[in-house]
Design an enzyme around this catalytic site. Structure first.
Site, PDB file in Angstrom:
ATOM      1  N   LYS A  47      60.134  18.320  78.776  1.00 20.69           N
ATOM      2  CA  LYS A  47      60.428  18.972  80.063  1.00 20.69           C
ATOM      3  C   LYS A  47      60.143  18.005  81.215  1.00 20.69           C
ATOM      4  O   LYS A  47      60.916  17.903  82.158  1.00 20.69           O
ATOM      5  CB  LYS A  47      59.558  20.239  80.223  1.00 20.69           C
ATOM      6  N   GLN A  91      52.345  26.346  79.418  1.00 20.02           N
ATOM      7  CA  GLN A  91      52.900  26.198  78.064  1.00 20.02           C
ATOM      8  C   GLN A  91      52.188  27.142  77.090  1.00 20.02           C
ATOM      9  O   GLN A  91      50.961  27.155  77.020  1.00 20.02           O
ATOM     10  CB  GLN A  91      52.760  24.736  77.615  1.00 20.02           C
ATOM     11  N   ASP A 114      59.642  30.431  84.467  1.00 18.51           N
ATOM     12  CA  ASP A 114      59.853  30.925  83.101  1.00 18.51           C
ATOM     13  C   ASP A 114      60.225  32.413  83.072  1.00 18.51           C
ATOM     14  O   ASP A 114      60.570  32.946  82.017  1.00 18.51           O
ATOM     15  CB  ASP A 114      58.563  30.755  82.279  1.00 18.51           C
TER      16      ASP A 114
END
Ligand code: NAP
Length: 271
Positions: A47, A91, A114
């Site tokens: 990412k 994460q 997200d």
């Protein structure tokens, strides 16, 4: 026909890079990584690399797996309040002593690229535009759009009901006026349901879609990605059997995976 996520995502990434090259203020992505899970490290590294390629400022904040929850929560507050940081990712998975719910609820919805926070998921479910759409379902819709595959009026069968893929995928297909059936591990007669589908989105993590289940004209989207007993990356769909029957199908790898990254980068650029 194969839905080539690799090519479509590469085009999106180039468009995002081009868009950012004209902007004085660049987005700033902060990623929190806790512990030393090997897969998480690879995801975060990818990412960051992709973000920097596009021209996004990216910072990874690393903590050891025994970090106190309060320290992470305070860091999220700091990132929420920072005028420079525009996007925050935490994460997953987290170590057991850290509450996923507390962490998710602490992220500012305006920086929640997200789409994990209750505000954004709630908005999605009641039909108010969330600040960001979740990366994988949004990436799948981008892929369908790139091939001009219509969704309205189609019967879409979503297999899997996770908060990050199955549920938001079903919501987003519904918003596009598909008729949606959600299946899960307790669904009876899954094969009969799949037979009636125009679009199948499988997000399970094991081999589930076989050729005898597939209606000839269907669009098969394989979200699953895991290693088989030989260590090869594979998906939920028996690609060899199903590909000759389906009208469109995504490969694994090279289908939904790269679209998820492109879609996440789209969110960060938007942030
Ligand atoms: P998850 O949270 O483990 O959810 C799996 C879902 O599959 C659950 O809803 C489960 O049902 C359902 N399921 C399990 N066995 C089933 C069966 N026999 N028949 C029908 N449904 C069944 O998974 P996830 O996080 O959504 O991820 C799913 C897969 O997608 C994984 O392989 C993951 O690595 C992959 N993934 C890929 C990407 C990408 O970008 N390519 C992104 C995210 C995830 P219950 O709810 O009843 O348990």
């Amino acid at each position: 026909m194969i839905l080539d996520g690799k090519t479509v995502s590469a085009k999106i990434i180039e468009e995002l890079k081009e868009e950012l090259s004209h902007r004085a203020k660049k987005p700033y992505l902060a990623v929190i990584l806790i512990g030393d899970d090997a897969a998480s490290r690879v995801y975060v590294r990818n990412k960051k690399k992709k973000a920097e390629y596009i021209g996004i400022k990216a910072e990874v904040i690393e903590y050891p797996s025994n970090i106190e929850e309060e320290i992470v929560l305070n860091k999220i507050d700091e990132l929420n309040n920072s005028p420079e940081v525009t996007a925050i990712l935490v994460q997953m998975p987290l170590p057991e002593h850290i509450s996923k719910e507390k962490i998710i609820c602490r992220i500012s919805p305006q920086k929640d690229v997200d789409c994990f926070t209750p505000e954004n998921t709630g908005r999605l479910s009641i039909g108010i535009k969330p600040y960001f759409y979740p990366a994988t379902p949004q990436g799948i819709l981008m892929l369908l759009d790139a091939y001009n595959i219509p969704v309205e009026g189609k019967h879409a069968v979503v297999i899997g009901r996770s908060n990050i893929v199955g549920k938001p995928m079903a919501q987003m297909l519904l918003q596009r006026n598909a008729t949606v059936t959600i299946c899960h591990s307790k669904t009876k007669d899954l094969d009969k349901i799949i037979k009636t589908a125009d679009i199948v989105v499988s997000a399970v993590g094991k081999k589930i879609v076989r050729c005898k289940m597939v209606n000839k004209k269907s669009v098969i989207i394989d979200v699953g990605i895991y290693r088989d007993s030989n260590g090869n990356l594979t998906g939920d769909v028996d690609f060899k059997e199903v590909e000759p029957l389906a009208e469109y199908i995504t490969p694994v790898p090279g289908g939904v995976g790269p679209m998820t990254i492109a879609s996440l980068m789209y969110n960060v650029v938007k942030s």
